[in-house]
Write an enzyme that holds these catalytic residues in place. Structure first.
Site, PDB file in Angstrom:
ATOM      1  N   GLU A 141      -6.749  -5.173   4.748  1.00 11.97           N
ATOM      2  CA  GLU A 141      -6.934  -3.864   3.877  1.00 11.97           C
ATOM      3  C   GLU A 141      -8.090  -4.255   2.926  1.00 11.97           C
ATOM      4  O   GLU A 141      -8.962  -3.468   2.685  1.00 11.97           O
ATOM      5  CB  GLU A 141      -5.717  -3.148   3.627  1.00 11.97           C
ATOM      6  N   TYR A 197      -9.244   0.437  -5.030  1.00 14.17           N
ATOM      7  CA  TYR A 197      -8.797  -0.833  -4.728  1.00 14.17           C
ATOM      8  C   TYR A 197      -8.818  -1.799  -6.061  1.00 14.17           C
ATOM      9  O   TYR A 197      -8.037  -2.721  -6.129  1.00 14.17           O
ATOM     10  CB  TYR A 197      -9.689  -1.497  -3.701  1.00 14.17           C
ATOM     11  N   GLU A 252      -0.222   1.775   9.149  1.00 10.38           N
ATOM     12  CA  GLU A 252      -1.381   2.486   9.692  1.00 10.38           C
ATOM     13  C   GLU A 252      -0.993   3.058  10.824  1.00 10.38           C
ATOM     14  O   GLU A 252       0.069   2.469  11.753  1.00 10.38           O
ATOM     15  CB  GLU A 252      -2.385   1.322   9.835  1.00 10.38           C
ATOM     16  N   HIS A 292     -12.585   5.468  -2.812  1.00  8.30           N
ATOM     17  CA  HIS A 292     -11.650   4.693  -2.473  1.00  8.30           C
ATOM     18  C   HIS A 292     -11.633   3.257  -2.948  1.00  8.30           C
ATOM     19  O   HIS A 292     -10.840   2.337  -2.882  1.00  8.30           O
ATOM     20  CB  HIS A 292     -11.366   4.808  -0.642  1.00  8.30           C
ATOM     21  N   CYS A 294       0.830  -1.223  -0.030  1.00 12.27           N
ATOM     22  CA  CYS A 294      -0.067  -0.001   0.026  1.00 12.27           C
ATOM     23  C   CYS A 294       0.903   1.340   0.007  1.00 12.27           C
ATOM     24  O   CYS A 294       1.719   1.411   0.927  1.00 12.27           O
ATOM     25  CB  CYS A 294      -0.942   0.135   1.217  1.00 12.27           C
ATOM     26  N   THR A 325      -3.982   5.152   7.163  1.00 15.05           N
ATOM     27  CA  THR A 325      -2.970   4.559   6.229  1.00 15.05           C
ATOM     28  C   THR A 325      -2.185   5.803   5.926  1.00 15.05           C
ATOM     29  O   THR A 325      -2.584   6.970   5.430  1.00 15.05           O
ATOM     30  CB  THR A 325      -3.808   4.170   5.021  1.00 15.05           C
ATOM     31  N   CYS A 362      -5.025  -0.359  -6.895  1.00 12.91           N
ATOM     32  CA  CYS A 362      -3.712  -1.037  -6.079  1.00 12.91           C
ATOM     33  C   CYS A 362      -3.469  -2.229  -5.847  1.00 12.91           C
ATOM     34  O   CYS A 362      -2.577  -3.045  -6.059  1.00 12.91           O
ATOM     35  CB  CYS A 362      -3.808   0.185  -4.721  1.00 12.91           C
ATOM     36  N   CYS A 383      -3.121   7.653  -1.797  1.00 12.04           N
ATOM     37  CA  CYS A 383      -4.533   7.666  -2.566  1.00 12.04           C
ATOM     38  C   CYS A 383      -5.432   8.212  -1.595  1.00 12.04           C
ATOM     39  O   CYS A 383      -6.419   8.601  -2.020  1.00 12.04           O
ATOM     40  CB  CYS A 383      -5.047   6.296  -3.044  1.00 12.04           C
TER      41      CYS A 383
HETATM   42 FE1  SF4 Z   1      -3.331   1.988  -0.050  1.00  8.52          FE
HETATM   43 FE2  SF4 Z   1      -4.535   1.123  -2.053  1.00  8.52          FE
HETATM   44 FE3  SF4 Z   1      -5.927   2.753  -0.245  1.00  8.52          FE
HETATM   45 FE4  SF4 Z   1      -3.737   3.448  -2.017  1.00  8.52          FE
HETATM   46  S1  SF4 Z   1      -5.824   2.733  -2.457  1.00  8.52           S
HETATM   47  S2  SF4 Z   1      -4.017   3.937   0.129  1.00  8.52           S
HETATM   48  S3  SF4 Z   1      -2.342   1.710  -1.944  1.00  8.52           S
HETATM   49  S4  SF4 Z   1      -5.126   0.529   0.306  1.00  8.52           S
HETATM   50 FE    FE Z   2      -6.665   1.606   2.188  1.00  8.03          FE
END
Ligand code: SF4
Ligand code: FE
Length: 490
Positions: free
Chosen positions: A453, A294, A255, A290, A98, A189, A297, A102
């Site tokens: 996560e 995902y 985190e 968000h 991660c 995060t 990422c 983001c």
């Molecule tokens: Fe982390 Fe994925 Fe959230 Fe970006 S979108 S902060 S990489 S979990």
């Molecule tokens: Fe996240």
């Protein structure tokens, strides 16, 4: 735009208060437990400097016309939303972790459109406040934590009903020049690696929760703000000085618990202050963005997991077995399904009243619902391919030990290398590396980012099911069936 080095140096200049293992950590930037997570954010700066990634990693600001890092961008089209997902896949591929930045990007887009609509209804000035703040973020190329999740205490009770009112972040004092806030945000995060934080409410709220309906920006080193690092499975391996056993020694996630102990927020950084009827909109939009994220990422990380599983099979001499090939196909199918969802909710994006683009909420929630499942199946298959050695192999120190133990004076290192040898062209060290990498991602520190996560980040599975129920238009579907079946409305 900042370089990766400038970003890391910029963290040293902040007076961020960090606690870990019951102690205050002064040089947290160089601490081996934290540093991999900093390297990960630094990659968002490094790739933006690389001409081959310019189109994905940079954008033109609609606020200033200047070139900016896409992580600070307000999406101006469905194409921008697609590029966002592709950028996240790229970062996942480069870090297998991660990369944290983001959450801020998703908060920018949610707060930008929500403040516009709050101002429209109440004649407030939150949208202007936010634009000024974001121009600073874009021009200085800052990393910003998007802070939403409150501790929530007794889940059966609303914020105002909690025995301890601080279990949801709240306004405790209103002054002519600003507000004083008290409370905390959990599972933050990249919080320690951020220059600033945007705080948002965590649930839709009613009038009695007015003091909890608050959103604002605050620097990491504000008076009264401090953070307690969240530990991860096997994290202290990073302190052993053995990089192979860490699995991914370069990169990792982060985190933290962020505490705001009577922090003063000047008026210019306030984006919501008591307009409780907009708390739900902010939550829904941030969560939607968000959940789209995902689909980028986790797919990038999945690419690395699939590659590592294929390597493990090759090193075992099993790559030609048909069931191995089939497992790799299944992993690819699952991973690309997630990507398809991320791309689909982006292509179907539409413009908000404020002008930036928002994802299709139903498809973004379907995307995240799949993310709560598929990475688990992908790691199950990766563990299947890797074999039990992934969790039974002796340590890196054993492989390097020159302590003689055998009848003929063989060392522990020689014994390990003898019994963990595979076909001639593969060193036992490479075998250790790939298996430790898989161990790390399946059940070590990186499993925080790839598994748990995936389940709980951007909202737990049930949160998506509520949104899918709301957006699924069952009535409309019933009507379709009635029409075709020839059932008339009474
Ligand atoms: Fe982390 Fe994925 Fe959230 Fe970006 S979108 S902060 S990489 S979990
Ligand atoms: Fe996240």
């Amino acid at each position: 735009m900042m370089t990766a080095k400038e970003y890391i140096d910029s963290l040293r200049k902040l007076n961020t208060r960090v606690y870990m293992f019951g102690e205050k950590i002064d040089n947290w930037v160089d601490l081996p437990i934290i540093r991999p997570s900093i390297n990960c954010v630094a990659m968002t700066y490094a790739l933006a400097q690389d001409p081959q990634y310019e189109d994905l990693m940079t954008a033109t600001s609609n606020l200033t016309g200047r070139k900016i890092n896409r992580f600070t961008h307000l999406h101006q089209s469905a194409d921008d939303l697609v590029k966002k997902v592709k950028m996240q896949r790229l970062l996942g591929q480069k870090t297998a972790s991660c990369f944290q930045r983001c959450v801020g990007m998703d908060a920018f887009n949610a707060v930008y459109s929500t403040t516009y609509e709050v101002d429209e209804k109440y004649g407030t000035h939150y949208h202007e406040n936010f634009k000024k703040f974001l121009i600073m973020v874009q021009d200085e190329d800052l990393t910003v934590d998007g802070a939403m999740t409150d501790p929530k205490g007794d889940r059966s009770k609303a914020p105002h009903d909690q025995k301890d009112p601080d279990l949801f972040l709240r306004v405790v004092e209103r002054r002519a020049d600003g507000i004083v806030v008290n409370g905390a945000k959990v599972h933050q995060t990249g919080a320690i690696n951020s220059h600033w934080h945007i705080f948002m409410p965590t649930i839709a709220m009613g009038e009695a929760d007015k003091d909890w309906a608050v959103s604002f920006a605050c620097p990491s080193d504000a008076e009264g703000l401090y953070m307690i690092y969240g530990r991860q499975s096997c994290d202290t391996r990073k302190l052993e000085g053995c990089s192979i056993d860490v699995g991914n020694a370069k990169f990792g996630g982060q985190e933290a618990l962020v505490v705001l102990d009577h922090v003063f927020i000047p008026n210019e950084y306030i984006f919501l202050n008591g307009e409780y009827d907009f708390a739900g909109m902010m939550v829904e939009r941030f969560a939607g963005y968000h959940r789209q994220s995902y689909g980028g990422c986790k797919v990038g990380v999945g690419d690395v997991v699939i590659g590592a599983a294929a390597l493990a099979a090759e090193y075992n001499g099993a790559e030609k077995a048909s069931h191995i090939k089939d497992k790799l196909i299944e992993m690819t199918h699952l991973n690309e399904t997630l990507f398809s969802c991320g791309i689909a909710c982006s292509c179907e994006g539409c413009q908000t009243k404020a002008g930036n683009y928002q994802i299709d909420l139903l498809l973004a929630n379907v995307c995240k619902q799949n993310v709560t499942r598929f990475p688990y199946e992908i790691v199950r298959l990766a563990e299947d391919i890797a074999g039990g050695l992934m969790v039974t192999m002796p340590s890196e120190k054993d492989f390097k030990s020159d302590l003689a133990v055998g009848n003929n004076g063989e060392t522990i290192g020689e014994i390990c290398n003898k019994y963990f040898a595979t076909h001639e062209n593969v060193s036992t060290e490479d075998r250790q590396k790939v298996l430790r990498f898989l161990e790390n991602i399946c059940l070590g520190a990186a499993a925080v980012g790839y598994r748990t996560e995936s389940l709980h980040g951007a909202g737990s599975p049930q949160a998506q099911r509520i949104m899918i129920a709301r957006q699924g238009n069952i009535q409309g579907k019933k009507q379709l069936a009635k029409t075709i079946a020839g059932i008339s409305d009474k």
